[in-house]
Design a protein around this motif. Structure first.
Motif, PDB file in Angstrom:
ATOM      1  N   SER A 245       0.873  -1.288   0.072  1.00  0.00           N
ATOM      2  CA  SER A 245      -0.124   0.194  -0.011  1.00  0.00           C
ATOM      3  C   SER A 245       0.925   1.238  -0.065  1.00  0.00           C
ATOM      4  CB  SER A 245      -0.682  -0.107   1.159  1.00  0.00           C
ATOM      5  OG  SER A 245      -0.120   0.285   2.448  1.00  0.00           O
ATOM      6  N   GLU A 246       0.372   2.512  -0.305  1.00  0.00           N
ATOM      7  CA  GLU A 246       1.133   3.654  -0.385  1.00  0.00           C
ATOM      8  C   GLU A 246       1.627   3.946   1.088  1.00  0.00           C
ATOM      9  OE1 GLU A 246      -2.123   7.071   0.075  1.00  0.00           O
ATOM     10  OE2 GLU A 246      -2.112   6.027  -2.065  1.00  0.00           O
ATOM     11  N   THR A 247       1.097   3.434   2.158  1.00  0.00           N
ATOM     12  CA  THR A 247       1.502   3.495   3.521  1.00  0.00           C
ATOM     13  C   THR A 247       2.396   2.512   4.042  1.00  0.00           C
ATOM     14  OG1 THR A 247      -0.572   2.889   4.522  1.00  0.00           O
ATOM     15  CG2 THR A 247      -0.159   5.152   3.979  1.00  0.00           C
ATOM     16  N   ASP A 248       2.756   1.584   3.423  1.00  0.00           N
ATOM     17  CA  ASP A 248       3.181   0.363   4.004  1.00  0.00           C
ATOM     18  C   ASP A 248       4.225  -0.398   2.824  1.00  0.00           C
ATOM     19  OD1 ASP A 248       4.594  -1.756   5.330  1.00  0.00           O
ATOM     20  OD2 ASP A 248       2.810  -3.018   5.299  1.00  0.00           O
ATOM     21  N   LEU A 249       5.516   0.354   2.965  1.00  0.00           N
ATOM     22  CA  LEU A 249       6.406  -0.312   1.834  1.00  0.00           C
ATOM     23  C   LEU A 249       7.542  -1.135   2.268  1.00  0.00           C
ATOM     24  CD1 LEU A 249       6.862   3.050  -0.243  1.00  0.00           C
ATOM     25  CD2 LEU A 249       5.663   1.236  -0.743  1.00  0.00           C
TER      26      LEU A 249
END
Length: 98
Positions: free
Chosen positions: A51-55
């Motif tokens: 996700s864009e918050t969990d790389l």
């Protein structure tokens, strides 16, 4: 009188700070066979599943391949692999002799 060193010079580690650095190292053959293609596939999979918050998955791929490149460049790596192969062959021979 000066002392002469017969040790093999230790090369500075590659600056593997960016994805571009890792790609360049793999393109120049500084990884295990197949790592260049595997890196791209693993990175793509990590990007698609993040996700864009969990790389974290992307970071894990980068850390993994940075480590592979450094292992492959370690002058003692080949010696260690050969020792493992020799030990395995010895243990297999012992098991067959029993």
């Amino acid at each position: 009188m000066s002392a002469h060193h017969t040790e093999t010079p230790v090369h500075a580690p590659l600056p593997l700070r960016t994805i571009g650095d890792i790609r360049a190292a793999l393109r120049s053959g500084r990884g295990f066979p197949g790592d260049q293609e595997s890196f791209e596939a693993d990175l793509q999979h990590a990007l698609e599943s993040s996700s864009e918050t969990d790389l974290n998955a992307v970071a894990a791929v980068i850390v993994d391949y940075r480590g592979r490149i450094r292992f492959y460049q370690d002058p003692d790596f080949d010696v260690s692999v050969q020792e493992g192969i020799d030990l395995t062959a010895h243990l297999k021979q012992e098991a067959q002799d029993r």
